[in-house]
Design a protein around this motif. Structure first.
Motif, mmCIF file in Angstrom:
data_model
loop_
_atom_site.group_PDB
_atom_site.id
_atom_site.type_symbol
_atom_site.label_atom_id
_atom_site.label_comp_id
_atom_site.label_asym_id
_atom_site.label_seq_id
_atom_site.Cartn_x
_atom_site.Cartn_y
_atom_site.Cartn_z
ATOM 1 N N VAL A 78 10.042 20.737 -20.020
ATOM 2 C CA VAL A 78 10.012 19.326 -19.646
ATOM 3 C C VAL A 78 11.385 18.675 -19.688
ATOM 4 C CG1 VAL A 78 7.600 18.939 -20.246
ATOM 5 C CG2 VAL A 78 9.365 18.573 -21.968
ATOM 6 N N THR A 79 12.268 19.207 -20.493
ATOM 7 C CA THR A 79 13.609 18.618 -20.605
ATOM 8 C C THR A 79 14.601 19.175 -19.590
ATOM 9 O OG1 THR A 79 14.161 20.219 -22.319
ATOM 10 C CG2 THR A 79 13.319 18.066 -23.053
ATOM 11 N N GLN A 80 14.178 20.126 -18.782
ATOM 12 C CA GLN A 80 15.034 20.672 -17.722
ATOM 13 C C GLN A 80 14.772 19.885 -16.439
ATOM 14 O OE1 GLN A 80 13.530 24.716 -18.090
ATOM 15 N NE2 GLN A 80 15.562 25.384 -18.766
ATOM 16 N N ARG A 81 15.447 18.763 -16.327
ATOM 17 C CA ARG A 81 15.150 17.814 -15.254
ATOM 18 C C ARG A 81 15.202 18.442 -13.858
ATOM 19 N NH1 ARG A 81 16.718 11.587 -14.878
ATOM 20 N NH2 ARG A 81 15.736 11.214 -12.873
ATOM 21 N N GLY A 99 2.193 19.235 -24.172
ATOM 22 C CA GLY A 99 2.151 18.212 -25.215
ATOM 23 C C GLY A 99 3.135 18.527 -26.308
ATOM 24 N N PRO A 100 3.243 17.663 -27.267
ATOM 25 C CA PRO A 100 2.489 16.420 -27.406
ATOM 26 C C PRO A 100 2.964 15.367 -26.409
ATOM 27 C CG PRO A 100 4.042 16.628 -29.216
ATOM 28 C CD PRO A 100 4.144 17.890 -28.408
ATOM 29 N N PHE A 101 2.000 14.645 -25.854
ATOM 30 C CA PHE A 101 2.287 13.697 -24.785
ATOM 31 C C PHE A 101 3.205 12.571 -25.223
ATOM 32 C CE2 PHE A 101 -1.432 15.879 -23.316
ATOM 33 C CZ PHE A 101 -1.144 16.080 -21.981
ATOM 34 N N GLU A 106 6.535 11.495 -20.932
ATOM 35 C CA GLU A 106 7.363 10.629 -20.091
ATOM 36 C C GLU A 106 8.220 11.421 -19.114
ATOM 37 O OE1 GLU A 106 10.898 7.314 -20.532
ATOM 38 O OE2 GLU A 106 9.565 7.654 -22.229
ATOM 39 N N TYR A 107 8.753 12.553 -19.545
ATOM 40 C CA TYR A 107 9.573 13.382 -18.664
ATOM 41 C C TYR A 107 8.796 13.797 -17.409
ATOM 42 C CZ TYR A 107 12.707 14.103 -22.679
ATOM 43 O OH TYR A 107 13.557 13.926 -23.736
ATOM 44 N N ARG A 110 7.811 10.729 -15.110
ATOM 45 C CA ARG A 110 8.995 10.274 -14.373
ATOM 46 C C ARG A 110 9.267 11.182 -13.184
ATOM 47 N NH1 ARG A 110 12.954 12.809 -13.295
ATOM 48 N NH2 ARG A 110 12.771 14.135 -15.097
ATOM 49 N N SER A 111 9.228 12.473 -13.412
ATOM 50 C CA SER A 111 9.492 13.423 -12.334
ATOM 51 C C SER A 111 8.450 13.289 -11.226
ATOM 52 C CB SER A 111 9.516 14.847 -12.879
ATOM 53 O OG SER A 111 9.823 15.764 -11.862
ATOM 54 N N CYS A 112 7.195 13.155 -11.594
ATOM 55 C CA CYS A 112 6.144 13.012 -10.580
ATOM 56 C C CYS A 112 6.352 11.745 -9.755
ATOM 57 C CB CYS A 112 4.770 12.990 -11.242
ATOM 58 S SG CYS A 112 4.217 14.607 -11.824
ATOM 59 N N VAL A 113 6.653 10.643 -10.411
ATOM 60 C CA VAL A 113 6.863 9.387 -9.690
ATOM 61 C C VAL A 113 8.048 9.526 -8.736
ATOM 62 C CG1 VAL A 113 7.588 6.980 -9.949
ATOM 63 C CG2 VAL A 113 5.812 7.920 -11.438
ATOM 64 N N GLU A 114 9.147 10.049 -9.231
ATOM 65 C CA GLU A 114 10.354 10.155 -8.407
ATOM 66 C C GLU A 114 10.207 11.143 -7.254
ATOM 67 O OE1 GLU A 114 13.636 10.944 -11.051
ATOM 68 O OE2 GLU A 114 13.540 8.918 -11.908
#
Length: 125
Positions: A78-81, A99-101, A106-107, A110-114
């Motif tokens: 999740v932290t590998q943008r 998880g944990p969510f 948030e990561y 954010r990626s899904c929205v962008e």
């Protein structure tokens, strides 16, 4: 018409809940094959390709009559943008079982929205 490669990606497919989601997709395809369109494409994703392959091998062997095609294996944390964005940019719907969510959710959102990817998660809070 979407130019996304995958209809669904299950992110966190090596965890308890992620495995259950993958298992259920295979079970549904064996019991109700008409639920899936003929061009249905999907992926499983997580941090370890080896662990994802192990999960896949185990579940495929449990459902020998399944009509669902094998998913593509994608890797990212999740932290590998950049890797996470690469996953969300090529899928229509991401099912997040990471998880944990409260720390990791948030990561992924954010990626899904962008990247224009629909988002589903399994958290109760």
């Amino acid at each position: 018409m979407s130019n996304k490669q995958f209809d669904i990606t299950v992110f966190g497919a090596t965890g308890l809940t992620g495995k259950q989601i993958v298992r259920h997709l295979y079970q549904l395809s064996q019991e109700h094959p008409s639920l899936y369109p003929s061009q249905f494409k999907w992926a499983i994703a997580g941090r370890s390709e080896d662990k994802l392959q192990t999960v896949l091998d185990e579940i495929v062997s449990q459902y020998p009559e399944a009509t669902l095609s094998k998913p593509t294996i994608l890797t990212a944390a999740v932290t590998q943008r950049d890797k996470l964005d690469a996953i969300t940019s090529q899928t229509k719907v991401l099912i997040n079982a990471v998880g944990p969510f409260r720390f990791m959710g948030e990561y992924v959102v954010r990626s899904c929205v962008e990247q224009g990817c629909d988002y589903v998660d399994v958290t109760g809070k």
